[in-house]
Design an enzyme around this catalytic site. Structure first.
Site, mmCIF file in Angstrom:
data_model
loop_
_atom_site.group_PDB
_atom_site.id
_atom_site.type_symbol
_atom_site.label_atom_id
_atom_site.label_comp_id
_atom_site.label_asym_id
_atom_site.label_seq_id
_atom_site.Cartn_x
_atom_site.Cartn_y
_atom_site.Cartn_z
ATOM 1 N N GLY A 7 0.835 -1.198 0.000
ATOM 2 C CA GLY A 7 0.000 0.000 0.000
ATOM 3 C C GLY A 7 0.869 1.246 0.000
ATOM 4 O O GLY A 7 2.055 1.195 0.323
ATOM 5 N N GLU A 26 4.637 -10.926 -6.386
ATOM 6 C CA GLU A 26 3.554 -11.037 -7.369
ATOM 7 C C GLU A 26 3.893 -10.455 -8.732
ATOM 8 O O GLU A 26 3.214 -10.754 -9.724
ATOM 9 C CB GLU A 26 2.275 -10.381 -6.820
ATOM 10 C CG GLU A 26 2.315 -8.865 -6.710
ATOM 11 C CD GLU A 26 2.895 -8.350 -5.401
ATOM 12 O OE1 GLU A 26 2.584 -7.206 -5.029
ATOM 13 O OE2 GLU A 26 3.654 -9.094 -4.756
ATOM 14 N N CYS A 36 5.303 -6.141 1.731
ATOM 15 C CA CYS A 36 5.643 -4.719 1.781
ATOM 16 C C CYS A 36 4.887 -4.036 2.935
ATOM 17 O O CYS A 36 5.156 -4.310 4.086
ATOM 18 C CB CYS A 36 5.366 -4.062 0.426
ATOM 19 S SG CYS A 36 6.197 -2.471 0.199
ATOM 20 N N TYR A 37 3.897 -3.189 2.632
ATOM 21 C CA TYR A 37 3.122 -2.558 3.702
ATOM 22 C C TYR A 37 2.474 -3.619 4.588
ATOM 23 O O TYR A 37 2.380 -3.460 5.811
ATOM 24 C CB TYR A 37 2.059 -1.644 3.103
ATOM 25 C CG TYR A 37 1.242 -0.873 4.126
ATOM 26 C CD1 TYR A 37 1.619 0.413 4.507
ATOM 27 C CD2 TYR A 37 0.104 -1.427 4.710
ATOM 28 C CE1 TYR A 37 0.886 1.125 5.451
ATOM 29 C CE2 TYR A 37 -0.641 -0.731 5.652
ATOM 30 C CZ TYR A 37 -0.248 0.553 6.013
ATOM 31 O OH TYR A 37 -0.975 1.255 6.952
ATOM 32 N N HIS A 77 8.167 -7.647 -3.573
ATOM 33 C CA HIS A 77 6.883 -8.030 -4.177
ATOM 34 C C HIS A 77 7.044 -9.317 -4.997
ATOM 35 O O HIS A 77 7.585 -9.287 -6.110
ATOM 36 C CB HIS A 77 6.361 -6.909 -5.076
ATOM 37 C CG HIS A 77 5.907 -5.706 -4.326
ATOM 38 N ND1 HIS A 77 4.610 -5.530 -3.908
ATOM 39 C CD2 HIS A 77 6.586 -4.617 -3.895
ATOM 40 C CE1 HIS A 77 4.498 -4.383 -3.260
ATOM 41 N NE2 HIS A 77 5.687 -3.806 -3.237
ATOM 42 N N ASP A 84 -15.700 -10.087 -23.194
ATOM 43 C CA ASP A 84 -16.504 -10.259 -21.979
ATOM 44 C C ASP A 84 -17.970 -10.502 -22.308
ATOM 45 O O ASP A 84 -18.567 -11.480 -21.841
ATOM 46 C CB ASP A 84 -16.376 -9.030 -21.068
ATOM 47 C CG ASP A 84 -14.932 -8.706 -20.736
ATOM 48 O OD1 ASP A 84 -14.099 -9.630 -20.796
ATOM 49 O OD2 ASP A 84 -14.639 -7.539 -20.437
ATOM 50 N N LYS A 96 -9.605 -11.046 -16.547
ATOM 51 C CA LYS A 96 -9.687 -11.059 -18.008
ATOM 52 C C LYS A 96 -9.051 -12.317 -18.606
ATOM 53 O O LYS A 96 -9.621 -12.926 -19.529
ATOM 54 C CB LYS A 96 -9.014 -9.808 -18.568
ATOM 55 C CG LYS A 96 -8.910 -9.756 -20.088
ATOM 56 C CD LYS A 96 -10.252 -9.513 -20.742
ATOM 57 C CE LYS A 96 -10.622 -8.048 -20.645
ATOM 58 N NZ LYS A 96 -11.850 -7.736 -21.433
#
Length: 529
Positions: free
Chosen positions: A71, A187, A98-99, A185, A243, A385
């Site tokens: 964050g 991710e 992280c945060y 991070h 979509d 997506k």
């Protein structure tokens, strides 16, 4: 294995495929959705919830594990997002990123400070404890840092798992509780083995067995739709994008002739878009399709408007009017189906447990059903997506439709900077078609994530045919991304860029200059408005 209590908010088709889940507490990170996607890549269902969710609610959701996102705030500042510390007493494995690591350390006796040794970008990380979450890692690997604060002191109950040259507590673990933290991070793709780290957490630490398979989603969604709809009629809005096409495919398999589809041509579509939608739809579905030609109404509503959000607001309002007028002609219609995706739900603040902040307005989330008086069906609201694309292929949709580049809801209006006029749209539409055509001819369409032209609100001097011109400038935007939350500009071959520029200038009347956008996201966005 934990079994979830039966409640309506848990019984989505996606969640119903497994009794295991990971929840991500979102502290405002731009990467929170990316964390969830990376966990799902491990065949483990993951959902994003608000950072201040109560420990009691976490118990109801009964996750196998909890991830605390990063964050932008500093944990020691007044008003910084905090956590219900009772969550640490639930015995559920927790990973702070992280945060998230900082808030966990602060709650459990550590200290966090601003440091002059800030790290933004790639860093070399030394792993001193390669058990559990770092199982299989080399002793030193590249990771991605993005922080100004860091943990300055850990409580006695924590031990160090990794460090960098400027971050002595790059990763830590609690000695008696299943609580882990990492300053970097895992991710993002810039941490090459980050997926393995998250996989170790959800499988080795949390005990998830990877039973969540998207392949089973179609059947679950079809059964859910049939149970909800019964013998009533459903209306689905088509846009030409993946979509709405996947929603239509699901509905068609579920209820067949009970489906009616509406395509509103707002005059802001790509070149030949209406005919392409009709052709694709007719090839795969044998049901009611209605086309509303509303270009004049939309352009009249946009006359004199140059502010991007006002453009979006007017387009959304006009769409509702047109859709409502056509929908009222359909007898016995009771349901409205929409191609709402999980990021739309999260960013609009429409999820009961999700982050409270509204990042963007989205006409697919709320509003429209209330305006029309229909009950809502959103079969894709739990999917990202890339998962929708995979589902489309499972349903038998053609690859050229499933892999079409995304197109914004307001259409070319947000790529025509300044006031939108019919003449400007003609120029933009032709230039855009050339960009896509040349990238397809070069065999790079699937290798790029989004490519389009932008008509700039400036004119520049040029020389064409020995005559001085003062005409429009067009920007070409092409990006590569795995998740559309971060993106890099596509390094297209120079000869391809030259061919695109030559064709636009030669074939599109009113353009004498073509620029190539080499901005990444962040700091830029993919679209210009």
């Amino acid at each position: 294995m934990t079994t979830h209590p039966q409640s309506t908010d848990l019984d989505s088709p996606a969640a119903a495929l497994t009794d295991q889940r990971i929840v991500v507490l979102d502290f405002g990170s731009q990467y929170a959705q990316l964390i969830a996607r990376r966990v799902r890549e491990q065949n483990v269902y993951c959902q994003i919830v608000r950072h201040d969710i109560t420990a009691e609610r976490i118990k109801e959701l009964a996750p196998q594990g909890v991830i605390l996102s990063g964050g932008p705030s500093s944990v020691y500042e007044e008003g910084a997002p905090q956590i219900d510390t009772a969550i640490f007493d639930l015995g559920i494995p927790i990973l702070g990123i992280c945060y998230g690591m900082q808030v966990a350390c602060q709650a459990l006796g550590g200290s966090v400070d601003n440091t002059p040794s800030r790290e933004f970008g790639r860093a070399q990380c030394e792993f001193v404890d390669r058990d559990s979450i770092f199982k299989g890692m080399d002793s030193s690997e590249q990771v991605w840092m993005s922080h100004g604060d860091q943990v300055s002191q850990i409580a006695d109950q924590f031990t160090v798992m990794a460090k960098t040259a400027t971050c002595p507590y790059a990763a830590i673990r609690h000695v008696s509780r299943p609580v882990f933290g990492m300053q970097f991070h895992p991710e993002v793709t810039h941490t090459p083995n980050g997926g393995q780290i998250l996989g170790n957490f959800v499988r080795e630490v949390c005990g998830c067995d990877g039973t969540w398979k998207l392949d089973d989603f179609a059947n679950a969604a079809i059964e859910t739709i049939r149970a909800q709809v019964g013998n009533k009629r459903v209306i689905c809005g088509l846009s030409g994008g993946v979509d709405s096409s996947v929603v239509a495919a699901l509905l068609y398999k579920a209820i067949g002739p009970q489906l009616s589809c509406i395509l509103v041509d707002n005059g802001l579509l790509r070149k030949n878009e209406q005919q392409l939608v009709i052709n694709e739809f007719s090839s795969h579905f044998k049901t009611d399709l209605r086309v509303v030609n509303a270009e004049n109404q939309f352009l009249a509503d946009l006359a004199g408007i140059d502010e991007p959000q006002e453009k979006r607001r007017r387009i959304g309002h006009a769409f509702i009017e047109c859709f409502k007028a056509e929908a009222e002609k359909i007898e016995d219609a009771h349901f409205l189906a929409q191609g709402t995706l999980y990021p739309d739900v999260i960013e609009s603040g429409a999820d009961k447990d999700g982050p409270a902040a509204t990042i963007k307005l989205h006409h697919n989330v709320g509003g429209l059903p209330e305006e029309l008086g229909f009950e809502l069906i959103e079969p894709l609201r739990d999917l990202f997506k890339d998962e929708v694309r995979r589902l489309g292929l499972e349903l038998g949709l053609p690859e050229q439709l499933v892999w079409r580049h995304p197109f914004p809801g307001p259409g070319l209006a947000v790529r025509c900077l300044g006031e939108v006029t019919r003449d400007k749209l003609v120029v933009l539409r032709e230039a855009d078609a050339i960009v896509v055509d040349e990238i397809e001819k070069a065999g790079l369409y699937r290798d790029t994530s989004q490519a389009f032209a932008v008509l700039l609100p400036v004119q520049s001097v040029g020389v064409m045919g020995d005559a001085r011109t003062y005409d429009n400038a067009v920007a070409v935007r092409c990006v590569n991304t795995d998740d559309f939350m971060t993106a890099d500009w596509s390094h297209l071959p120079y000869d391809l860029l030259a061919q695109i520029s030559t064709r636009i200038i030669n074939e599109v009347k009113g353009v004498n200059r073509v620029c190539y956008d080499i901005s990444s996201k962040p700091p830029a966005t993919i679209e210009w408005e």
